[in-house]
Design an enzyme around this catalytic site. Sequence first.
Site, PDB file in Angstrom:
ATOM      1  CD1 TRP A 242      -3.393   0.271   0.796  1.00 23.99           C
ATOM      2  CD2 TRP A 242      -2.721  -1.853   0.932  1.00 23.99           C
ATOM      3  NE1 TRP A 242      -4.486  -0.547   0.609  1.00 23.99           N
ATOM      4  CE2 TRP A 242      -4.108  -1.848   0.680  1.00 23.99           C
ATOM      5  CE3 TRP A 242      -2.074  -3.091   1.046  1.00 23.99           C
ATOM      6  CZ2 TRP A 242      -4.856  -3.012   0.551  1.00 23.99           C
ATOM      7  CZ3 TRP A 242      -2.827  -4.252   0.914  1.00 23.99           C
ATOM      8  CH2 TRP A 242      -4.202  -4.197   0.674  1.00 23.99           C
TER       9      TRP A 242
ATOM     10  CD1 TRP B   5      -1.788   5.205   3.275  1.00 26.54           C
ATOM     11  CD2 TRP B   5      -1.685   7.194   4.298  1.00 26.54           C
ATOM     12  NE1 TRP B   5      -2.876   5.324   4.102  1.00 26.54           N
ATOM     13  CE2 TRP B   5      -2.835   6.533   4.746  1.00 26.54           C
ATOM     14  CE3 TRP B   5      -1.409   8.468   4.805  1.00 26.54           C
ATOM     15  CZ2 TRP B   5      -3.712   7.092   5.683  1.00 26.54           C
ATOM     16  CZ3 TRP B   5      -2.278   9.026   5.740  1.00 26.54           C
ATOM     17  CH2 TRP B   5      -3.412   8.348   6.169  1.00 26.54           C
ATOM     18  CG  ASP B   6      -0.220   1.156   4.687  1.00 25.57           C
ATOM     19  OD1 ASP B   6      -1.045   1.709   3.944  1.00 25.57           O
ATOM     20  OD2 ASP B   6      -0.533   0.603   5.773  1.00 25.57           O
TER      21      ASP B   6
ATOM     22  CG  ASP C 136      -9.940   3.557   4.001  1.00 21.80           C
ATOM     23  OD1 ASP C 136      -9.183   4.451   3.594  1.00 21.80           O
ATOM     24  OD2 ASP C 136      -9.613   2.355   4.009  1.00 21.80           O
TER      25      ASP C 136
ATOM     26  CE1 TYR D  91      -9.735   0.445   8.491  1.00 20.40           C
ATOM     27  CE2 TYR D  91     -11.308   1.384   6.958  1.00 20.40           C
ATOM     28  CZ  TYR D  91     -10.117   0.752   7.193  1.00 20.40           C
ATOM     29  OH  TYR D  91      -9.316   0.418   6.132  1.00 20.40           O
TER      30      TYR D  91
ATOM     31  CD  GLU E 188      -6.124  -1.447  10.086  1.00 20.05           C
ATOM     32  OE1 GLU E 188      -6.651  -2.536  10.427  1.00 20.05           O
ATOM     33  OE2 GLU E 188      -6.367  -0.890   9.001  1.00 20.05           O
TER      34      GLU E 188
HETATM   35  C1  DGY Z   1      -9.123  -1.254   2.873  1.00 19.04           C
HETATM   36  O1  DGY Z   1      -9.331  -2.248   2.197  1.00 19.04           O
HETATM   37  O2  DGY Z   1      -9.744  -0.979   3.899  1.00 19.04           O
HETATM   38  C2  DGY Z   1      -8.057  -0.347   2.443  1.00 19.04           C
HETATM   39  O3  DGY Z   1      -7.789   0.631   3.359  1.00 19.04           O
HETATM   40  C3  DGY Z   1      -8.430   0.261   1.128  1.00 19.04           C
HETATM   41  O4  DGY Z   1      -7.261   0.629   0.540  1.00 19.04           O
END
Ligand code: DGY
Length: 438
Positions: free
Chosen positions: A35, A37-38, A171, A359, A403
Amino acid sequence: MSKKSLVEKAKRVLIGNFQKKGFTIPSKNLYPFQWKWDSGFIAIGLAHFDIEKAKKEIDSLLNAQWENGFIPHIVFHTKNDSYFPGADFHKSSLSPKSPKHIKTSGITQPPVLGFVLEKLYNMAYNKIEILKFIKSQINKVYKNHRYFYSKRDINNEGLIYIYHNWESGTDNSPVWDDIWKTMNPPRYKFERKDTTHVDSSQRPTNREYDHYIDIIELAKRSNYDDNKIAKHSPFLVQDPLFNSILIRSNESLIRLYKILGGNEEKIKYLKSKNEKSLTNINKKLYNSSIGAYSHFNLRNGKKIPLICSSSFSPLFCGAPDLDLARKLKNTLMKKFGKHDYYLCSSFDPEGKKHDQKKYWRGPVWINLNWILYHGLKRYRYEEIAKRIKNDSLELVDKFGFYEYFNPSKKTSKESNIGYGGENFSWTAALTIDFLSEK
Ligand code: DGY
């Protein structure tokens, strides 16, 4: 746990997530690819103990850059069916600009690589070696910034739009909820994989996913052509976090090009764009009615008057003057800084839509904390910066390299868990960076 053991544990997380092909997955099963920015944050962590791996991380991401400068948010280096939506869904081959040798997504994520390259330069003992590496990569990052200013700045304001919530990095923030109300996507048939790895109460809903998928379907029908997407996407937003990161990365590219020498044209270009970006992020995205920066919805021409952790990110790029910075700091502490809460919740703890578990709707994220920490230090708010750092380290020490985390001290003590992916790479990487500070 002692500082030393925490760093050792964090290193083991990163080593465990590093793949043979030279990139690091964010978390096993939940996010099995690379990914964007990760990778930037991961490279910072790796650079503290294995600079070669840090270089590989950046190199393998940039190896998937599109011909027009675009850098995708996911690079599918390997096959793996534990994630949805995968390579076959995104179908990057629909775009004539996408690379032939590798599959990617067709959406992007915040442009962190500029400041990451500068961080690597500042950290490296061997400046000659690291400059060789930077020289081999910097023009790709520059090309990416040119892509943003030429394709994603439709009003020529120095403010880039994102066309998908996944591009923001945040997200499922409540910030997007009113945009979802303007859409009525079909109920798509798909098999969520994330909720087989993580409790669904910590993840977006299926109906939210219908919207996410619907926008990607539109982008695919447009063959990922930016002009068509900008014309038709129901989601078209100027995001303070995305733009602050771009500005902060512009700054780094300018300094690095000066060190490398002989790049006057590029420096001139970046300076002029950056000036415009700085003026307009303050003019357009600072929202005096809420005392913070907010998102701007280009589709209806209105500000989205909600406060989330992204609202304070302009501190990171030096956008506010001292008076505005003080206002931001006051809003942050008044709403997010209560003593029974860890800094910094991802969404306004006083807001109706705040959700401690879900999230980006309330939990604390270590990468946003890292950005806010550096932003606050830039303005010499040392005490608050220290609190953000200590809160981050306390969460990681108590619950592990998760996370995201419950922001309430009381609830997190009772439930005694972190949320989302376990052994999460950027949480480990930035823990190493926090603990390595002199
Ligand atoms: C996810 O699948 O939740 C990711 O963050 C999308 O890139």
